[in-house]
Design an enzyme around this catalytic site. Structure first.
Site, short mmCIF file in Angstrom:
data_model
loop_
_atom_site.label_atom_id
_atom_site.label_comp_id
_atom_site.label_asym_id
_atom_site.label_seq_id
_atom_site.Cartn_x
_atom_site.Cartn_y
_atom_site.Cartn_z
CG ASP A 35 -63.41 -65.56 36.19
OD1 ASP A 35 -63.70 -64.40 36.53
OD2 ASP A 35 -63.23 -65.91 35.01
CG ASN A 83 -58.17 -58.68 39.40
OD1 ASN A 83 -58.20 -59.65 40.15
ND2 ASN A 83 -58.58 -58.77 38.14
#
Length: 267
Positions: A35, A83
């Site tokens: 991330d 996502n």
């Protein structure tokens, strides 16, 4: 099951004088939530695309470091089921990046005897990515030194739902009875079937959550959070995470008497 080959540590640990790693207590399986690519780019006035591009270099660094440390399983949470909600241009770029990685890295993975497996709803991937992924998985199938699991279009809740549906079908067909269902039954139906549960989960960028990742598999996993953004996460940061893991005492619900070292972090 054949034991995983042990790989001698050849990383320059002398470059990291504050770290002391015990080769006999390496985690068997490390999972990483990668991330911070977008924030890394934003802080430098660059496009989010550039952050994702730089993050690919961290993937190579961590895969190589894990192999050199003799860690047999590494899972990379590359793209979650959530996502897909990102802007179309970003999703398209990420798919191009995944495709390029698979095409360019397969020969390297073969030379390093690394097997690749895919986790998640890969049917949602674009055809060219799905094809490249299938080719990489097939080409590396017999490699044994290390397994890299790529979690693409993966969601922990959906993984459990799919497993429950599969078990329900088997009960309806009379293949098993409800009383025969246990943790092992569910584990065999998950997309991670055949992989050990992670010993260590690393999440970069300072976020303190697991984001729908391995909800069943993380029951007794050690969690390690770092503020380092993924494009800056390289060998030093990976070794620091392993060192922190080796300081943990893993009791799995038992009580430590202070002298029993069998429950400390180990394979």
């Amino acid at each position: 099951m054949k034991p995983e080959p042990q790989v001698a540590i050849s990383l320059p640990l002398s470059d990291f004088p504050n770290l002391s790693l015990d080769p006999s207590r390496m985690p068997r399986h490390v999972a990483i939530v990668m991330d911070g690519n977008g924030r890394w780019a934003n802080r430098r006035g660059l496009s989010r695309h550039e952050g994702h591009r730089r993050g690919k270099d961290s993937v190579r660094a961590v895969v190589d470091a894990a192999r050199e440390l003799g860690i047999p399983y590494l899972t990379l949470y590359a793209f979650s089921s959530e996502n897909w909600r990102r802007p179309t241009t970003e999703v398209s770029f990420l798919m191009q990046l995944f495709h390029r990685y698979l095409i360019t890295e397969t020969k390297r993975l073969m030379k390093r005897d690394i097997r690749v497996v895919a986790l998640g709803d890969t049917e949602r991937l674009p055809p060219r990515v799905r094809e490249a992924l299938a080719e990489t998985v097939a080409a590396t199938r017999e490699n044994r030194t290390m397994t890299v699991a790529l979690a693409l279009s993966y969601g922990g809740r959906q993984d459990i739902v799919n497993a429950a549906r599969s078990i329900a079908r088997k009960v309806a067909e009379g293949a098993i009875s409800p009383d025969q269902i246990d943790e092992q039954t569910l584990a065999r139906e998950l997309t991670t079937s055949g992989l050990p549960d992670p010993d260590l989960l690393i999440r970069t960028s300072g976020e303190l959550r697991i984001s729908n990742f391995f909800l069943f598999q993380l029951a007794y996993t050690e969690l390690y959070f770092t503020d380092t953004l993924w494009p800056d996460f390289r060998e030093r940061e990976f070794l620091s995470a392993i060192a922190a893991y080796q300081l943990r005492e893993r009791r799995f619900g038992a009580i430590s008497n202070g002298s029993d070292t069998r429950l400390r972090a180990q394979n």
